[in-house]
Write a protein that holds these residues in place. Sequence first.
Motif, PDB file in Angstrom:
ATOM      1  N   ILE A 114       0.838  -1.206   0.000  1.00 16.41           N
ATOM      2  CA  ILE A 114       0.000   0.000   0.000  1.00 16.41           C
ATOM      3  C   ILE A 114       0.870   1.252   0.000  1.00 16.41           C
ATOM      4  N   GLN A 115       1.934   1.245   0.815  1.00 12.54           N
ATOM      5  CA  GLN A 115       2.820   2.401   0.863  1.00 12.54           C
ATOM      6  C   GLN A 115       3.465   2.666  -0.502  1.00 12.54           C
ATOM      7  N   ASP A 116       3.750   1.601  -1.250  1.00  8.89           N
ATOM      8  CA  ASP A 116       4.388   1.733  -2.567  1.00  8.89           C
ATOM      9  C   ASP A 116       3.373   1.878  -3.698  1.00  8.89           C
ATOM     10  N   SER A 117       2.098   2.033  -3.336  1.00  4.43           N
ATOM     11  CA  SER A 117       1.013   2.249  -4.314  1.00  4.43           C
ATOM     12  C   SER A 117       0.834   1.074  -5.263  1.00  4.43           C
ATOM     13  N   LEU A 118       1.120  -0.136  -4.796  1.00  5.71           N
ATOM     14  CA  LEU A 118       0.814  -1.311  -5.598  1.00  5.71           C
ATOM     15  C   LEU A 118      -0.685  -1.571  -5.516  1.00  5.71           C
ATOM     16  N   THR A 119      -1.279  -1.940  -6.627  1.00  7.21           N
ATOM     17  CA  THR A 119      -2.730  -2.121  -6.668  1.00  7.21           C
ATOM     18  C   THR A 119      -3.092  -3.535  -7.087  1.00  7.21           C
ATOM     19  N   VAL A 120      -4.288  -3.942  -6.704  1.00  2.00           N
ATOM     20  CA  VAL A 120      -4.856  -5.215  -7.143  1.00  2.00           C
ATOM     21  C   VAL A 120      -6.265  -4.947  -7.640  1.00  2.00           C
ATOM     22  N   SER A 121      -6.778  -5.845  -8.461  1.00  8.46           N
ATOM     23  CA  SER A 121      -8.095  -5.678  -9.068  1.00  8.46           C
ATOM     24  C   SER A 121      -9.188  -6.170  -8.130  1.00  8.46           C
ATOM     25  N   ASP A 122     -10.095  -5.268  -7.725  1.00  5.97           N
ATOM     26  CA  ASP A 122     -11.217  -5.673  -6.877  1.00  5.97           C
ATOM     27  C   ASP A 122     -12.085  -6.706  -7.575  1.00  5.97           C
ATOM     28  N   ALA A 123     -12.275  -6.545  -8.882  1.00  3.52           N
ATOM     29  CA  ALA A 123     -13.113  -7.495  -9.640  1.00  3.52           C
ATOM     30  C   ALA A 123     -12.484  -8.882  -9.628  1.00  3.52           C
ATOM     31  N   GLU A 124     -11.162  -8.928  -9.782  1.00  3.84           N
ATOM     32  CA  GLU A 124     -10.475 -10.221  -9.764  1.00  3.84           C
ATOM     33  C   GLU A 124     -10.575 -10.858  -8.373  1.00  3.84           C
ATOM     34  N   ILE A 125     -10.471 -10.030  -7.340  1.00  4.54           N
ATOM     35  CA  ILE A 125     -10.587 -10.552  -5.980  1.00  4.54           C
ATOM     36  C   ILE A 125     -11.973 -11.138  -5.760  1.00  4.54           C
ATOM     37  N   ARG A 126     -13.003 -10.448  -6.243  1.00  5.34           N
ATOM     38  CA  ARG A 126     -14.369 -10.974  -6.078  1.00  5.34           C
ATOM     39  C   ARG A 126     -14.531 -12.301  -6.813  1.00  5.34           C
ATOM     40  N   ARG A 127     -13.916 -12.415  -7.996  1.00  2.00           N
ATOM     41  CA  ARG A 127     -13.988 -13.691  -8.714  1.00  2.00           C
ATOM     42  C   ARG A 127     -13.294 -14.794  -7.916  1.00  2.00           C
ATOM     43  N   ASN A 128     -12.170 -14.467  -7.302  1.00  2.00           N
ATOM     44  CA  ASN A 128     -11.475 -15.454  -6.484  1.00  2.00           C
ATOM     45  C   ASN A 128     -12.331 -15.883  -5.297  1.00  2.00           C
ATOM     46  N   VAL A 129     -13.011 -14.915  -4.698  1.00  2.00           N
ATOM     47  CA  VAL A 129     -13.894 -15.230  -3.575  1.00  2.00           C
ATOM     48  C   VAL A 129     -15.016 -16.156  -4.029  1.00  2.00           C
ATOM     49  N   ASP A 130     -15.629 -15.840  -5.170  1.00  2.00           N
ATOM     50  CA  ASP A 130     -16.694 -16.697  -5.713  1.00  2.00           C
ATOM     51  C   ASP A 130     -16.187 -18.121  -5.911  1.00  2.00           C
ATOM     52  N   TYR A 131     -14.994 -18.229  -6.502  1.00  2.00           N
ATOM     53  CA  TYR A 131     -14.429 -19.558  -6.775  1.00  2.00           C
ATOM     54  C   TYR A 131     -14.141 -20.304  -5.475  1.00  2.00           C
ATOM     55  N   GLN A 132     -13.548 -19.612  -4.503  1.00  2.00           N
ATOM     56  CA  GLN A 132     -13.205 -20.263  -3.236  1.00  2.00           C
ATOM     57  C   GLN A 132     -14.453 -20.750  -2.511  1.00  2.00           C
ATOM     58  N   ILE A 133     -15.481 -19.920  -2.486  1.00  2.00           N
ATOM     59  CA  ILE A 133     -16.708 -20.322  -1.801  1.00  2.00           C
ATOM     60  C   ILE A 133     -17.345 -21.510  -2.504  1.00  2.00           C
ATOM     61  N   GLU A 134     -17.281 -21.541  -3.832  1.00  2.00           N
ATOM     62  CA  GLU A 134     -17.787 -22.698  -4.572  1.00  2.00           C
ATOM     63  C   GLU A 134     -17.039 -23.962  -4.165  1.00  2.00           C
ATOM     64  N   GLN A 135     -15.707 -23.852  -4.037  1.00  2.00           N
ATOM     65  CA  GLN A 135     -14.914 -25.010  -3.635  1.00  2.00           C
ATOM     66  C   GLN A 135     -15.256 -25.446  -2.215  1.00  2.00           C
ATOM     67  N   PHE A 136     -15.438 -24.470  -1.310  1.00  2.00           N
ATOM     68  CA  PHE A 136     -15.796 -24.806   0.070  1.00  2.00           C
ATOM     69  C   PHE A 136     -17.153 -25.500   0.121  1.00  2.00           C
ATOM     70  N   LEU A 137     -18.107 -24.988  -0.668  1.00  2.00           N
ATOM     71  CA  LEU A 137     -19.452 -25.565  -0.656  1.00  2.00           C
ATOM     72  C   LEU A 137     -19.451 -27.010  -1.144  1.00  2.00           C
ATOM     73  N   GLN A 138     -18.572 -27.316  -2.070  1.00  2.00           N
ATOM     74  CA  GLN A 138     -18.479 -28.701  -2.547  1.00  2.00           C
ATOM     75  C   GLN A 138     -18.092 -29.647  -1.418  1.00  2.00           C
ATOM     76  N   GLN A 139     -17.325 -29.140  -0.452  1.00  2.00           N
ATOM     77  CA  GLN A 139     -16.883 -29.974   0.664  1.00  2.00           C
ATOM     78  C   GLN A 139     -17.984 -30.205   1.692  1.00  2.00           C
ATOM     79  N   VAL A 140     -19.027 -29.371   1.660  1.00  2.00           N
ATOM     80  CA  VAL A 140     -20.129 -29.522   2.616  1.00  2.00           C
ATOM     81  C   VAL A 140     -21.441 -29.773   1.889  1.00  2.00           C
TER      82      VAL A 140
END
Length: 485
Positions: A114-140
């Motif tokens: 953050i101090q060095d102004s490095l950025t990440v894509s919020d949209a990409e993060i949301r896609r990762n969250v969607d994918y992770q939750i899908e994987q978790f749901l498969q386990q339950v």
Amino acid sequence: MPLKISNLKFINNHKIIGLICTTFFVWNITSAQEIIEDEKPVEEVVKEKDTVNGFKAIKVDGVAAVVGDYIILDSDVDKAYLQLEAQGVNTKDIERCQLFGKLLEDKLYAHHAIQDSLTVSDAEIRRNVDYQIEQFLQQVNGDMQKLLDFYKKDDEQSFRDEMFEINKANQLAQRMQSNIVEEIEVTPEEVRTFFNNIPTDERPTFGTELKVAQIVAEPKVSEEEKQKVIDRLKQFKADILENGASFRSKAVLYSDDPGSASKGGKYTLNKKQPRMVKEFRQVAFSLQEGEISEPFETDFGFHIIQLEKIRGQEYDVAHILLIPEVSNSAVQEAKERLEKVRERIVNGDISFADAAREASDEKETRNDGGQLINPATQDYNFELTRMDPELYSQIQNLKDEEVSLVLKEQDRQGNLSFKILRVTDRIDEHEADYARDFLKIKDLTLNDKRVKAIEKWQAEKIMDTYIKIGGENRDCEFSSNWLKK
């Protein structure tokens, strides 16, 4: 903390550390972003009935550390253990201080990203969250409430919000780490010096390695079956345009893409980050909003795409995939075709490599005489102890130059194919040799140089960053100077 390499025994000794680094993508908690005054440690308390003295305060959580703008709670370490165990990791030999040190590192990286102004894509993060939750749901078995109970969350939105913050902090940390080492390279002289500085009795031993080649025969889909699928996709398109049918509903009902059918065929593409195969991207990026493509073919089957929305470099699309059926006669033809190829090789009429170039249906290996490329190293060598279990089971009893029988294989989409395999070269277990193992030694040299660069960066940034370690965590024996002694 990446450990300093004093000898090459680290290759096996620190697998636990590597596992933590690669699996620790869920519970690197970014709880809040505030600085805690030294004289006011924060603890969460509840009141519990004491039968003798009435009510008493019980500590529920507390601040384990502050690193820059990030707080690490005592419960974060517990959650880290929980997540590792949920992934099947044996945490018996992972000390609490070791895991706590990893959390400190992650927050240091994220803070300075953050101090060095490095950025990440919020949209990409949301896609990762969607994918992770899908994987978790498969386990339950798809039970969201069971998932929320497991992670102690009240509702799905709060779970998603926390997952978003977790992923964002992780990606910032990864960006920072990559930024530190991205320009580091090694020269041949550095590789030679690194190797010569390893004591003879500490040089690494490389396990048995094999080179494997294969010839693949895939059943051919008839032109009639292809046209049948194309006509069906055209009917879908006409029904949507002429009768107002829902593209997404048809995707849910008919698409053969297991990764997107339940979501109405939806994907988000980014022009700067290729995700789908080239043919798919070319069609998607040529459409106007609301437009539906004509049927087109990829290696996966036949598709139609609807472009829903363009958001800068990102394209929201929905697609329907239909996979043509392969007839039983086509399956039998492929098997018999490969059996004839094998017979020619065994009889000495053609070499395995020439037969692969002439007859294999696998374009990735055909021009290399069928030689398989190790995806981990991008060369032809497969270390026996790290070989894919399925491949190992297919070649473990093969002698050098022997051709396997025709093997039947089915991929995750259910597509059948047949193949024959041959071990083309074998290198027995041996002590590292500079000439023979140059590429492996080069990788070790590069890794050593990167580790030293990260150590230097950490040492400097720890001294420049507000860091407070609280409570019993100050008794940990850290490999980095977190206590600034």
